[in-house]
Design a protein around this motif. Structure first.
Motif, PDB file in Angstrom:
ATOM      1  N   ALA A 148       0.857  -1.190   0.000  1.00 14.25           N
ATOM      2  CA  ALA A 148       0.000   0.000   0.000  1.00 14.25           C
ATOM      3  C   ALA A 148       0.887   1.231   0.000  1.00 14.25           C
ATOM      4  O   ALA A 148       2.000   1.209   0.536  1.00 14.25           O
ATOM      5  N   ILE A 149       0.368   2.252  -0.656  1.00 12.03           N
ATOM      6  CA  ILE A 149       1.128   3.497  -0.804  1.00 12.03           C
ATOM      7  C   ILE A 149       0.230   4.639  -0.319  1.00 12.03           C
ATOM      8  O   ILE A 149      -0.975   4.631  -0.576  1.00 12.03           O
ATOM      9  N   TRP A 150       0.831   5.574   0.397  1.00 16.63           N
ATOM     10  CA  TRP A 150       0.077   6.757   0.820  1.00 16.63           C
ATOM     11  C   TRP A 150       0.775   7.997   0.280  1.00 16.63           C
ATOM     12  O   TRP A 150       2.012   8.089   0.332  1.00 16.63           O
ATOM     13  N   ILE A 151      -0.012   8.945  -0.185  1.00 15.65           N
ATOM     14  CA  ILE A 151       0.530  10.187  -0.755  1.00 15.65           C
ATOM     15  C   ILE A 151       0.297  11.314   0.252  1.00 15.65           C
ATOM     16  O   ILE A 151      -0.834  11.515   0.721  1.00 15.65           O
ATOM     17  N   PHE A 152       1.354  12.016   0.546  1.00 19.52           N
ATOM     18  CA  PHE A 152       1.289  13.197   1.417  1.00 19.52           C
ATOM     19  C   PHE A 152       1.675  14.408   0.578  1.00 19.52           C
ATOM     20  O   PHE A 152       2.513  14.301  -0.318  1.00 19.52           O
ATOM     21  N   VAL A 153       1.068  15.549   0.906  1.00 15.76           N
ATOM     22  CA  VAL A 153       1.475  16.785   0.216  1.00 15.76           C
ATOM     23  C   VAL A 153       1.716  17.881   1.233  1.00 15.76           C
ATOM     24  O   VAL A 153       1.232  17.805   2.373  1.00 15.76           O
ATOM     25  N   ASP A 154       2.448  18.890   0.774  1.00 17.92           N
ATOM     26  CA  ASP A 154       2.665  20.067   1.618  1.00 17.92           C
ATOM     27  C   ASP A 154       1.569  21.085   1.283  1.00 17.92           C
ATOM     28  O   ASP A 154       1.562  21.651   0.180  1.00 17.92           O
ATOM     29  N   PRO A 155       0.637  21.321   2.213  1.00 21.14           N
ATOM     30  CA  PRO A 155      -0.477  22.228   1.927  1.00 21.14           C
ATOM     31  C   PRO A 155      -0.031  23.661   1.681  1.00 21.14           C
ATOM     32  O   PRO A 155      -0.804  24.463   1.156  1.00 21.14           O
ATOM     33  N   GLY A 156       1.234  23.973   2.005  1.00 25.39           N
ATOM     34  CA  GLY A 156       1.770  25.298   1.688  1.00 25.39           C
ATOM     35  C   GLY A 156       1.719  25.564   0.189  1.00 25.39           C
ATOM     36  O   GLY A 156       1.727  26.705  -0.250  1.00 25.39           O
ATOM     37  N   MET A 157       1.661  24.504  -0.594  1.00 19.35           N
ATOM     38  CA  MET A 157       1.583  24.665  -2.061  1.00 19.35           C
ATOM     39  C   MET A 157       0.127  24.721  -2.539  1.00 19.35           C
ATOM     40  O   MET A 157      -0.139  24.509  -3.730  1.00 19.35           O
ATOM     41  N   THR A 158      -0.764  24.971  -1.627  1.00 16.17           N
ATOM     42  CA  THR A 158      -2.211  25.128  -1.884  1.00 16.17           C
ATOM     43  C   THR A 158      -2.740  24.179  -2.970  1.00 16.17           C
ATOM     44  O   THR A 158      -2.478  22.994  -2.913  1.00 16.17           O
TER      45      THR A 158
END
Ligand SMILES: Cc1cc2nc3c(=O)[nH]c(=O)nc-3n(C[C@H](O)[C@H](O)[C@H](O)COP(=O)(O)O)c2cc1C
Length: 241
Positions: A148-158
């Motif tokens: 399984a893979i989970w994707i995280f993002v930096d919300p600073g990049m809106t």
């Protein structure tokens, strides 16, 4: 058909996997393909977790327990619900929550049509809530996938973080398909993050967006499901006049 058509036409959401492990080098190849995706100003504002083997199974067990607990909590009165939420650490992803309840139209109708088609294929009656919950529960065990893979993002990049992550995921899914693997993008794997924090050192500002199951598809009929897609008529915004 050219290579793109073959891969693009055969990609579909896979909801039954063999437990056969996926070699780590193959997962690396897929991730390296996904890293070739475009992103806004090449910022690549995402990070991923890959879980396999025992860690994957343990996370699956914990997520499954949370899902079963959520079914219990659905029927509880509000004060007890709050108590249960604390007791079982059921607090959900606040930054990128799934829509609870109905989607706005026409998306609710498309969602229902997709679900109805899938449940018909599985022989699940519309009002058989137990069977539907049992099928939903499979999400949290990754439909038996060994990875399984989970994707995280930096919300600073809106909003570009979300666009970029979506493109990354699609490249990842097409790459996996081209290598004989199957995937299922799963918003359901983005509901609870706590089990992931137990096993992985997630950088502070990254927020969980979505998960994805990865493995070898079985020949279960569920994997033959092709839901209706809108056509060009519905897609295209008409010119004025
Ligand atoms: C962001 C996202 C979240 C999704 N979440 C789930 C999910 O939690 N469970 C599931 O079974 N499928 C999930 N899907 C798969 C969609 O239901 C599927 O893509 C859609 O029905 C179209 O089918 P196809 O992928 O076979 O073309 C998700 C897909 C996307 C892109």
């Amino acid at each position: 058909m050219n290579t793109f058509d073959t891969v693009n036409d055969s990609r579909r959401s896979i909801r039954s996997f063999a437990t056969t492990p996926v070699p780590a080098s193959l997962i690396d190849d897929i991730l390296n393909d996904a890293l070739k995706s475009p992103s806004s100003s090449n910022t690549q504002p995402f990070k991923v977790i890959v879980a396999t083997g025992e860690v994957c199974q343990n996370i699956g067990q914990q997520l499954s327990r949370k899902f079963q607990q959520s079914l219990i909590m659905k029927k509880q009165p509000a004060p007890l619900k709050l108590y249960s939420a604390y007791k079982h650490n059921m607090f959900i992803n606040k930054k990128y929550p799934s829509i609870l309840g109905k989607y706005p139209q026409p998306f609710q109708e498309r969602r229902i049509n997709t679900g109805v088609g899938l449940y018909e294929l599985l022989g699940i009656e519309r009002h058989d809530h137990q069977a539907r919950d049992d099928f939903m529960a499979k999400n949290f065990k990754f439909f038996d996938a060994p990875a399984a893979i989970w994707i995280f993002v930096d919300p600073g990049m809106t909003f570009t973080a979300l666009v970029d992550a979506g493109i990354f995921m699609q490249t990842l899914m097409l790459s996996a398909t081209s290598k004989g693997l199957g995937t299922c993008a799963q918003g359901s794997l983005g509901i609870w993050r706590e089990p992931l924090d137990q096993y992985f050192d997630i950088p502070e500002k990254y927020e969980l967006l979505c998960g994805l199951s990865l493995g070898y598809p079985t020949d279960d009929p569920v994997n033959s499901y092709i839901p209706p897609k809108i056509d060009l008529e519905e897609l295209l915004i008409k010119a004025k006049g």
